[in-house]
Scaffold this motif. Structure first.
Motif, mmCIF file in Angstrom:
data_model
loop_
_atom_site.group_PDB
_atom_site.id
_atom_site.type_symbol
_atom_site.label_atom_id
_atom_site.label_comp_id
_atom_site.label_asym_id
_atom_site.label_seq_id
_atom_site.Cartn_x
_atom_site.Cartn_y
_atom_site.Cartn_z
ATOM 1 N N MET A 1 0.829 -1.189 0.000
ATOM 2 C CA MET A 1 0.000 0.000 0.000
ATOM 3 C C MET A 1 0.871 1.249 0.000
ATOM 4 S SD MET A 1 -3.340 1.166 2.219
ATOM 5 C CE MET A 1 -3.838 -0.464 2.449
ATOM 6 N N ALA A 2 2.031 1.174 0.622
ATOM 7 C CA ALA A 2 2.922 2.334 0.659
ATOM 8 C C ALA A 2 3.276 2.778 -0.747
ATOM 9 C CB ALA A 2 4.180 2.008 1.449
ATOM 10 N N ARG A 3 3.566 1.817 -1.620
ATOM 11 C CA ARG A 3 3.910 2.176 -3.006
ATOM 12 C C ARG A 3 2.745 2.846 -3.713
ATOM 13 N NH1 ARG A 3 6.328 -3.165 -5.333
ATOM 14 N NH2 ARG A 3 5.275 -3.938 -3.527
ATOM 15 N N LEU A 4 1.530 2.399 -3.428
ATOM 16 C CA LEU A 4 0.340 2.964 -4.058
ATOM 17 C C LEU A 4 0.230 4.460 -3.789
ATOM 18 C CD1 LEU A 4 -2.335 2.432 -5.589
ATOM 19 C CD2 LEU A 4 -3.375 1.949 -3.384
ATOM 20 N N PHE A 5 0.642 4.887 -2.591
ATOM 21 C CA PHE A 5 0.533 6.292 -2.223
ATOM 22 C C PHE A 5 1.869 7.024 -2.262
ATOM 23 C CE2 PHE A 5 -3.230 4.340 -0.473
ATOM 24 C CZ PHE A 5 -4.204 5.201 -0.955
ATOM 25 N N GLY A 6 2.886 6.397 -2.843
ATOM 26 C CA GLY A 6 4.182 7.041 -2.985
ATOM 27 C C GLY A 6 4.914 7.229 -1.672
ATOM 28 N N LEU A 7 4.658 6.365 -0.698
ATOM 29 C CA LEU A 7 5.316 6.463 0.599
ATOM 30 C C LEU A 7 6.500 5.512 0.645
ATOM 31 C CD1 LEU A 7 2.097 6.331 2.798
ATOM 32 C CD2 LEU A 7 3.407 8.365 2.176
ATOM 33 N N PRO A 8 7.487 5.823 1.460
ATOM 34 C CA PRO A 8 8.616 4.892 1.587
ATOM 35 C C PRO A 8 8.162 3.633 2.320
ATOM 36 C CG PRO A 8 8.837 6.677 3.159
ATOM 37 C CD PRO A 8 7.644 7.007 2.290
ATOM 38 N N PRO A 9 8.810 2.496 2.062
ATOM 39 C CA PRO A 9 8.456 1.280 2.799
ATOM 40 C C PRO A 9 8.712 1.460 4.285
ATOM 41 C CG PRO A 9 10.319 0.899 1.307
ATOM 42 C CD PRO A 9 9.887 2.317 1.130
ATOM 43 N N LEU A 10 7.933 0.772 5.097
ATOM 44 C CA LEU A 10 8.019 0.957 6.540
ATOM 45 C C LEU A 10 9.050 0.056 7.204
ATOM 46 C CD1 LEU A 10 4.231 1.310 7.313
ATOM 47 C CD2 LEU A 10 5.942 3.117 7.202
ATOM 48 N N GLY A 11 9.701 -0.794 6.467
ATOM 49 C CA GLY A 11 10.706 -1.676 7.054
ATOM 50 C C GLY A 11 10.082 -2.939 7.581
ATOM 51 N N ASP A 12 10.919 -3.848 7.975
ATOM 52 C CA ASP A 12 10.429 -5.145 8.418
ATOM 53 C C ASP A 12 10.870 -5.450 9.842
ATOM 54 O OD1 ASP A 12 8.918 -7.375 7.917
ATOM 55 O OD2 ASP A 12 10.573 -8.524 7.061
ATOM 56 N N ASP A 13 11.197 -4.415 10.605
ATOM 57 C CA ASP A 13 11.679 -4.653 11.966
ATOM 58 C C ASP A 13 10.546 -4.714 12.988
ATOM 59 O OD1 ASP A 13 10.909 -2.029 12.025
ATOM 60 O OD2 ASP A 13 12.824 -1.255 12.761
ATOM 61 N N ALA A 71 -12.358 -0.666 -0.777
ATOM 62 C CA ALA A 71 -11.356 0.146 -0.088
ATOM 63 C C ALA A 71 -11.337 -0.147 1.410
ATOM 64 C CB ALA A 71 -11.629 1.634 -0.326
ATOM 65 N N ARG A 72 -12.495 -0.145 2.033
ATOM 66 C CA ARG A 72 -12.556 -0.357 3.480
ATOM 67 C C ARG A 72 -12.172 -1.786 3.860
ATOM 68 N NH1 ARG A 72 -14.797 4.205 5.828
ATOM 69 N NH2 ARG A 72 -15.677 5.626 4.292
ATOM 70 N N SER A 73 -12.469 -2.748 2.993
ATOM 71 C CA SER A 73 -12.050 -4.131 3.250
ATOM 72 C C SER A 73 -10.541 -4.263 3.172
ATOM 73 C CB SER A 73 -12.708 -5.077 2.252
ATOM 74 O OG SER A 73 -14.095 -5.100 2.441
ATOM 75 N N LEU A 74 -9.938 -3.598 2.197
ATOM 76 C CA LEU A 74 -8.478 -3.621 2.088
ATOM 77 C C LEU A 74 -7.828 -2.985 3.305
ATOM 78 C CD1 LEU A 74 -7.970 -2.706 -1.676
ATOM 79 C CD2 LEU A 74 -7.396 -4.873 -0.563
ATOM 80 N N ILE A 75 -8.353 -1.850 3.714
ATOM 81 C CA ILE A 75 -7.800 -1.165 4.884
ATOM 82 C C ILE A 75 -7.936 -2.045 6.124
ATOM 83 C CG2 ILE A 75 -8.104 0.800 6.449
ATOM 84 C CD1 ILE A 75 -8.938 2.407 3.905
ATOM 85 N N GLY A 76 -9.103 -2.649 6.301
ATOM 86 C CA GLY A 76 -9.312 -3.526 7.444
ATOM 87 C C GLY A 76 -8.354 -4.703 7.452
ATOM 88 N N THR A 77 -8.078 -5.234 6.280
ATOM 89 C CA THR A 77 -7.135 -6.346 6.179
ATOM 90 C C THR A 77 -5.733 -5.896 6.572
ATOM 91 O OG1 THR A 77 -8.456 -7.407 4.454
ATOM 92 C CG2 THR A 77 -6.135 -8.051 4.604
ATOM 93 N N GLY A 80 -5.570 -5.294 10.266
ATOM 94 C CA GLY A 80 -5.545 -6.571 10.981
ATOM 95 C C GLY A 80 -4.169 -7.221 10.944
ATOM 96 N N VAL A 81 -3.541 -7.185 9.786
ATOM 97 C CA VAL A 81 -2.189 -7.735 9.666
ATOM 98 C C VAL A 81 -1.225 -6.946 10.549
ATOM 99 C CG1 VAL A 81 -0.238 -8.079 8.085
ATOM 100 C CG2 VAL A 81 -2.547 -8.724 7.383
ATOM 101 N N MET A 82 -1.353 -5.616 10.539
ATOM 102 C CA MET A 82 -0.466 -4.798 11.364
ATOM 103 C C MET A 82 -0.657 -5.100 12.849
ATOM 104 S SD MET A 82 -0.444 -1.144 9.407
ATOM 105 C CE MET A 82 0.830 -0.446 10.448
ATOM 106 N N LEU A 83 -1.898 -5.250 13.275
ATOM 107 C CA LEU A 83 -2.148 -5.538 14.686
ATOM 108 C C LEU A 83 -1.589 -6.914 15.056
ATOM 109 C CD1 LEU A 83 -3.304 -4.465 17.274
ATOM 110 C CD2 LEU A 83 -5.533 -5.344 16.588
ATOM 111 N N GLN A 84 -1.756 -7.888 14.177
ATOM 112 C CA GLN A 84 -1.180 -9.205 14.444
ATOM 113 C C GLN A 84 0.341 -9.126 14.520
ATOM 114 O OE1 GLN A 84 -2.712 -12.658 12.384
ATOM 115 N NE2 GLN A 84 -4.640 -11.577 11.998
ATOM 116 N N ARG A 85 0.944 -8.340 13.631
ATOM 117 C CA ARG A 85 2.408 -8.187 13.667
ATOM 118 C C ARG A 85 2.851 -7.495 14.950
ATOM 119 N NH1 ARG A 85 5.667 -7.446 9.306
ATOM 120 N NH2 ARG A 85 7.266 -7.840 10.838
#
Length: 112
Positions: A1-13, A71-77, A80-85
């Motif tokens: 999603m970061a690429r879609l909005f021209g944002l830098p990647p958030l890293g994997d740490d 859009a809202r389903s993608l955001i929710g997904t 959810g992945v971020m919260l699990q991480r």
């Protein structure tokens, strides 16, 4: 999603998911971050609605797909992945790819 909005990647740490969880927590208690978060959320929704609408026009989404729902389903997904991480750092993002693909091909029974 970061690429879609021209944002830098958030890293994997794992820092980004933990930070997101903290921001969401603060937004539940404080109207200032809640307002800022709401503004950002509205921009992301608008961008994804536009993207989903374009995919629908190109025939890459079903004709009856509602761009706002997509859009809202993608955001929710993603949330959810971020919260699990954040909660389970060992969770690998790549393990979440198969589920949405499988669900995309799911055909509900009539009347359900």
């Amino acid at each position: 999603m970061a690429r879609l909005f021209g944002l830098p990647p958030l890293g994997d740490d794992g820092a980004a998911p933990r930070l997101a969880a903290r921001v969401w927590s603060q937004a539940l208690r404080n109207p200032v971050p809640a307002g800022r978060l709401g503004q950002g959320y509205a921009r992301v929704v608008a961008g994804l609605v536009s993207y989903a609408d374009e995919l629908r026009r190109r025939g890459m989404l079903p004709e009856d797909a509602e761009p706002d729902e997509v859009a809202r389903s993608l955001i929710g997904t993603v949330q959810g992945v971020m919260l699990q991480r954040a909660l389970f750092p060992e969770a690998d993002v790549t393990t979440f790819r198969g589920g949405p693909r499988a669900l995309a091909g799911f055909t509900p029974e009539p009347g359900s």
